[in-house]
Design a protein around this motif. Structure first.
Motif, PDB file in Angstrom:
ATOM      1  N   GLN A   1      -3.213  20.314  -4.774  1.00 49.83           N
ATOM      2  CA  GLN A   1      -3.726  20.249  -3.456  1.00 49.83           C
ATOM      3  C   GLN A   1      -3.126  18.927  -2.735  1.00 49.83           C
ATOM      4  O   GLN A   1      -3.315  18.919  -1.530  1.00 49.83           O
ATOM      5  N   ARG A   2      -2.446  18.243  -3.461  1.00 49.73           N
ATOM      6  CA  ARG A   2      -1.892  17.018  -3.064  1.00 49.73           C
ATOM      7  C   ARG A   2      -0.521  17.306  -2.325  1.00 49.73           C
ATOM      8  O   ARG A   2       0.557  17.336  -2.711  1.00 49.73           O
ATOM      9  N   ARG A   3      -0.525  17.513  -0.968  1.00 46.41           N
ATOM     10  CA  ARG A   3       0.709  17.812  -0.286  1.00 46.41           C
ATOM     11  C   ARG A   3       1.323  16.837   0.327  1.00 46.41           C
ATOM     12  O   ARG A   3       0.383  15.888   1.075  1.00 46.41           O
ATOM     13  N   VAL A   4       2.529  16.455   0.194  1.00 49.39           N
ATOM     14  CA  VAL A   4       3.286  15.354   0.782  1.00 49.39           C
ATOM     15  C   VAL A   4       3.953  15.969   1.913  1.00 49.39           C
ATOM     16  O   VAL A   4       4.789  16.795   1.637  1.00 49.39           O
ATOM     17  N   ALA A   5       3.981  15.449   3.214  1.00 50.65           N
ATOM     18  CA  ALA A   5       4.750  15.937   4.087  1.00 50.65           C
ATOM     19  C   ALA A   5       6.043  15.356   4.166  1.00 50.65           C
ATOM     20  O   ALA A   5       6.258  14.153   4.024  1.00 50.65           O
ATOM     21  N   LEU A   6       6.956  16.417   4.607  1.00 46.91           N
ATOM     22  CA  LEU A   6       8.348  16.056   4.387  1.00 46.91           C
ATOM     23  C   LEU A   6       8.946  16.248   5.538  1.00 46.91           C
ATOM     24  O   LEU A   6      10.156  15.710   6.015  1.00 46.91           O
ATOM     25  N   GLU A   7       8.360  17.224   6.507  1.00 47.07           N
ATOM     26  CA  GLU A   7       8.858  17.092   7.721  1.00 47.07           C
ATOM     27  C   GLU A   7       7.695  17.486   8.785  1.00 47.07           C
ATOM     28  O   GLU A   7       6.757  18.196   8.480  1.00 47.07           O
TER      29      GLU A   7
ATOM     30  N   PRO B   1       3.907  16.972  -5.083  1.00 47.35           N
ATOM     31  CA  PRO B   1       4.816  16.238  -6.145  1.00 47.35           C
ATOM     32  C   PRO B   1       4.676  16.566  -7.620  1.00 47.35           C
ATOM     33  O   PRO B   1       3.444  16.677  -7.855  1.00 47.35           O
ATOM     34  N   PRO B   2       5.605  16.904  -8.147  1.00 44.18           N
ATOM     35  CA  PRO B   2       5.706  17.239  -9.698  1.00 44.18           C
ATOM     36  C   PRO B   2       5.488  15.858 -10.419  1.00 44.18           C
ATOM     37  O   PRO B   2       5.360  14.726  -9.949  1.00 44.18           O
ATOM     38  N   LEU B   3       5.353  15.803 -11.753  1.00 41.30           N
ATOM     39  CA  LEU B   3       5.367  14.954 -12.591  1.00 41.30           C
ATOM     40  C   LEU B   3       6.981  14.267 -12.449  1.00 41.30           C
ATOM     41  O   LEU B   3       7.151  13.208 -12.525  1.00 41.30           O
ATOM     42  N   TYR B   4       7.893  15.463 -12.897  1.00 36.30           N
ATOM     43  CA  TYR B   4       9.211  14.945 -13.062  1.00 36.30           C
ATOM     44  C   TYR B   4       9.934  16.161 -12.447  1.00 36.30           C
ATOM     45  O   TYR B   4       9.749  17.146 -12.284  1.00 36.30           O
ATOM     46  N   TYR B   5      11.243  15.455 -11.936  1.00 37.04           N
ATOM     47  CA  TYR B   5      12.211  16.494 -11.540  1.00 37.04           C
ATOM     48  C   TYR B   5      13.152  16.404 -12.803  1.00 37.04           C
ATOM     49  O   TYR B   5      13.165  15.366 -13.311  1.00 37.04           O
ATOM     50  N   ILE B   6      13.803  17.415 -13.125  1.00 38.86           N
ATOM     51  CA  ILE B   6      14.854  17.525 -14.321  1.00 38.86           C
ATOM     52  C   ILE B   6      16.439  18.020 -13.790  1.00 38.86           C
ATOM     53  O   ILE B   6      16.146  19.165 -13.167  1.00 38.86           O
ATOM     54  N   VAL B   7      17.433  17.467 -13.831  1.00 38.88           N
ATOM     55  CA  VAL B   7      18.644  17.726 -12.944  1.00 38.88           C
ATOM     56  C   VAL B   7      19.725  17.820 -14.339  1.00 38.88           C
ATOM     57  O   VAL B   7      19.610  16.971 -15.380  1.00 38.88           O
TER      58      VAL B   7
ATOM     59  N   ALA C   1       0.852  -1.166  -0.092  1.00 36.42           N
ATOM     60  CA  ALA C   1      -0.072   0.115   0.033  1.00 36.42           C
ATOM     61  C   ALA C   1       0.797   1.258   0.001  1.00 36.42           C
ATOM     62  O   ALA C   1       0.596   2.274  -0.629  1.00 36.42           O
ATOM     63  N   ALA C   2       1.994   1.196   0.590  1.00 40.17           N
ATOM     64  CA  ALA C   2       2.818   2.410   0.906  1.00 40.17           C
ATOM     65  C   ALA C   2       3.569   2.697  -0.634  1.00 40.17           C
ATOM     66  O   ALA C   2       3.748   3.787  -1.054  1.00 40.17           O
ATOM     67  N   ASP C   3       3.951   1.395  -1.338  1.00 34.90           N
ATOM     68  CA  ASP C   3       4.649   1.659  -2.381  1.00 34.90           C
ATOM     69  C   ASP C   3       3.545   2.095  -3.447  1.00 34.90           C
ATOM     70  O   ASP C   3       4.075   3.098  -4.332  1.00 34.90           O
ATOM     71  N   GLU C   4       2.369   1.622  -3.570  1.00 35.32           N
ATOM     72  CA  GLU C   4       1.551   1.995  -4.330  1.00 35.32           C
ATOM     73  C   GLU C   4       1.080   3.559  -4.306  1.00 35.32           C
ATOM     74  O   GLU C   4       0.883   4.036  -5.277  1.00 35.32           O
ATOM     75  N   GLU C   5       1.096   4.025  -2.997  1.00 42.76           N
ATOM     76  CA  GLU C   5       0.533   5.379  -2.816  1.00 42.76           C
ATOM     77  C   GLU C   5       1.664   6.315  -3.136  1.00 42.76           C
ATOM     78  O   GLU C   5       1.327   7.206  -3.919  1.00 42.76           O
ATOM     79  N   ALA C   6       2.653   6.071  -2.970  1.00 39.84           N
ATOM     80  CA  ALA C   6       3.968   6.616  -3.541  1.00 39.84           C
ATOM     81  C   ALA C   6       4.216   6.810  -4.868  1.00 39.84           C
ATOM     82  O   ALA C   6       4.282   7.877  -5.629  1.00 39.84           O
ATOM     83  N   GLY C   7       3.856   5.434  -5.486  1.00 36.62           N
ATOM     84  CA  GLY C   7       3.958   5.413  -6.895  1.00 36.62           C
ATOM     85  C   GLY C   7       2.897   6.246  -7.805  1.00 36.62           C
ATOM     86  O   GLY C   7       3.171   6.254  -8.883  1.00 36.62           O
ATOM     87  N   SER C   8       2.001   6.601  -6.907  1.00 35.38           N
ATOM     88  CA  SER C   8       0.774   7.156  -7.920  1.00 35.38           C
ATOM     89  C   SER C   8       0.974   8.587  -8.086  1.00 35.38           C
ATOM     90  O   SER C   8       0.320   9.388  -8.568  1.00 35.38           O
ATOM     91  N   TRP C   9       1.710   9.372  -6.978  1.00 38.22           N
ATOM     92  CA  TRP C   9       1.586  10.848  -7.102  1.00 38.22           C
ATOM     93  C   TRP C   9       2.232  11.248  -8.289  1.00 38.22           C
ATOM     94  O   TRP C   9       1.599  12.420  -8.631  1.00 38.22           O
ATOM     95  N   GLY C  10       3.032  10.787  -9.083  1.00 33.00           N
ATOM     96  CA  GLY C  10       3.622  11.215 -10.346  1.00 33.00           C
ATOM     97  C   GLY C  10       2.894  11.314 -11.313  1.00 33.00           C
ATOM     98  O   GLY C  10       3.258  11.841 -12.557  1.00 33.00           O
TER      99      GLY C  10
END
Ligand SMILES: [Zn+2]
Length: 622
Positions: A371-377, A432-438, A356-365
């Motif tokens: 409105q979907r705010r992921v808590a980082l701290e 979360p965005p769709l991508y980061y670009i470095v 469930a945790a993998d799927e939740e994280a995998g769905s964000w991008g």
């Protein structure tokens, strides 16, 4: 209530007093000294299979060579045990890993195919804190040799690192842990390069961390346990523990830990004669009555990294440093034993929580939703719950040594109802965005993302794209080095602009199970972001300068051309005396507003892409 307390009581009385003292000492010892009544030894151990710690009645813990020798004996004697090395330390020592499994499930593929859960237990990340090593060796012996606990690997594969910080471990001596009651000698906290591996999980500066990440990516364990010894206060518990409970960790993982670990394992461990509590950080270290603060982790810690970035439950065991070594080792053994018993009883609930945790994280991008705010701290609030603290009597007095109030712990038990400050609110969150670009020149960043197992794509043509990013201000470096790096603080103002990224830039799709990890590394405000650890320091350095006499001419030209700028300047001089008194700042006012000023200074080169893009790219192979 350390050994010295015991010794001084012993020496201070005469012959008659001695008998009384012996009686009292034994009473004290059994009640509070850590042989917490009821702790058991492993059942039916033949003398030639006693662990090195058991053989010395827990006075000693084995060195690296002896630990490897015992591990080799285990592997030679049992088809259920394999000893492998998962990397090399700075000084070139092999990092040992014992794999304990039935039915030949010694690989990640075989374990998955057999629907077994994979449990990684780690000892000696702080090499002086060796309970996990001695408990784990005894447990594997009981599983695989005497088979009194053989059922613990029916549905689980156990990965055991007996010594993680192997170089620190061999800096062996009696004076490495001033707070700790035995064993006689022990290893050192940091690596031979002076790094604390338990702060290195994101920046991964140590070769040991790089090896650990390879091991993790290969096995992707379902559960992680890290074994430590406390510093800090005195109290009656022999075992304390911590895990992440707040919104920055996946909900399914938090629930699993509360239900299975706290709900089932903790009572079983207590029934075995241990006294167990959440990790204790005194709000005021000279006064336990003022209550306890919860410890909240960030991903630099092993047991922060695993739940906060890799979607897996992680348990921190902290035995109480002042208890005798036997009590600490056996308490650790009991936690490991009952945790394994639980995952064998019900592997499905753990697998379900992890998935469930993998799927939740995998769905964000997959789509962008502001409105979907992921808590980082999260940060603690003043909120608390009442907690019955099983402490020891103490008094406070003014110290003529320190000049401050000191605490003197006594030995009699004292139960105190105190506030446990265990509430927190989200302090940093992102959509979360769709991508980061470095950009490709940030090689150390790209290489580090790869070391963490992040899936990435390299673009094969330049990409012009709308991005969100950040402009930094108020950048300040810490006054001293921390873990080999100088951390910085800043304010990151969001910006929106069109940028062209060159061919070879790296796209990091957020739609992958490592999404949390990606956010933690690439969002500057995250507590252990790569910006904070100094991976981007050069972007804060001004590279071109204008001589004062050149800027004087520039300023005069600009004022002549733009009367509003003149007004703005004069207004600033009038209202800001510090500015008015700073000749350089007055000249810089114009330089910064001229086209000569470096537009890339303090600009984050990493972009957040919020919309689908079409660009030729190839997958980067790890
Ligand atoms: Zn530790």
């Amino acid at each position: 209530m350390s050994r010295s307390h015991f010794r001084s009581a012993w020496l201070s009385v005469g012959l008659w007093g001695k008998c009384v003292t012996i009686g009292l000492a034994f009473l004290w010892f059994f009640m509070f000294g850590g042989i917490i009544y009821g702790q058991h030894e492993s059942p039916a151990v033949p003398s030639d299979w006693m662990t090195p710690a058991e053989r010395t009645d827990y006075r000693e813990t084995p060195r690296y060579a002896e630990t490897i020798a015992f591990s080799e004996r285990l592997a030679a004697a049992s088809p259920w045990v394999r000893l492998v090395h998962f990397g090399e330390s700075g000084e070139g020592r092999a990092l040992p890993l014992l794999i304990v499994a039935k039915d030949g499930t010694f690989t990640p593929e075989a374990a998955r195919k057999a629907s077994k859960v994979v449990v990684l237990i780690q000892a000696c990340i702080h090499a002086g804190e060796s309970e996990g090593k001695d408990a784990g060796l005894a447990l594997i012996r009981d599983i695989a040799i005497t088979k009194t606990r053989a059922e613990l690997i029916d549905r689980a594969v156990l990965l055991f690192i007996p010594i993680y910080n192997v170089d620190g471990h061999e800096r062996f001596g009696p004076y490495n842990r001033i707070n700790q009651n035995g064993p006689a000698e022990m290893g050192w906290r940091a690596t031979s390069a002076g790094l604390n591996l338990n702060r290195d999980y994101i920046k991964a500066d140590a070769p040991e961390t790089r090896a650990w990440l390879r091991l993790w990516n290969e096995w992707q364990p379902d559960l992680f346990i890290d074994c430590h010894t406390t510093d800090g206060a005195d109290f009656r518990y022999n075992i304390t523990y911590q895990f992440e409970r707040h919104e920055n960790a996946p909900m399914s993982i938090r629930q699993w830990m509360r239900e299975i670990f706290e709900g089932r394992v903790v009572p079983a461990v207590e029934a075995e004669g241990n006294l167990v509590s959440p990790y204790i950080v005194l709000h005021d270290e000279t006064d336990p009555a003022r209550g306890i603060d919860e410890f909240i982790s960030t991903p630099r810690f092993a047991t922060g990294y695993v739940p906060l970035t890799r979607n897996r439950p992680a348990l921190l065991i902290e035995t109480h440093m002042l208890k005798p070594y036997r009590s600490r080792v056996r308490g650790t053994y009991d936690v490991l034993r009952f945790m394994l018993a639980e995952v064998n009883r019900d592997p499905a609930s753990l697998i379900k929580a992890v998935r469930a945790a993998d799927e939740e994280a995998g769905s964000w991008g997959r789509s962008y939703d502001p409105q979907r705010r992921v808590a980082l701290e999260v940060e603690p609030t003043e909120g608390s719950v009442p907690f019955l603290f099983k402490g020891v009597r103490y008094r406070r007095e003014l110290s003529e040594i320190s000049g401050a109030v000191r605490i003197i712990y006594e030995s009699e038990p004292l139960d105190l109802e105190v506030p446990l400050r265990n509430q927190a609110r989200v302090s940093v969150s992102v959509a979360p965005p769709l991508y980061y670009i470095v950009p490709p020149q940030w090689k150390s960043v790209i290489e580090l993302l790869a070391a963490h197992g992040v899936m990435m794509r390299r673009i094969e043509e330049p990409l012009t794209v709308e991005v969100e990013s950040y402009r930094f201000r108020d950048v300040k470096w810490a006054p001293s080095s921390f873990e080999g790096r100088v951390l910085l603080s800043f304010v990151a103002d969001p910006i929106h602009e069109r940028r062209t990224y060159p061919r070879g830039s790296v796209l990091v799709p957020v739609a992958q199970p490592a999404a949390r990890l990606i956010l933690h590394m690439l969002e500057p405000q995250a507590p252990d972001s790569l910006v904070r650890w100094g991976f981007f320091n050069a972007i804060f350095e001004q590279k071109e300068y204008g001589e004062d006499y050149v800027l004087e001419n520039l300023a005069r030209r600009m004022i002549a051309e733009d009367p509003k700028l003149k007004e703005e300047f004069e207004e600033r001089v009038a209202r800001d005396p510090k500015f008015a008194a700073d000749a350089r700042a007055r000249l810089r006012f114009f330089y910064q507003r001229s086209p000569y000023w470096d537009a890339q200074l303090n600009l984050y080169p990493v972009g957040r892409i919020l919309n689908p893009i079409a660009v030729r790219s190839i997958e980067l192979k790890p």
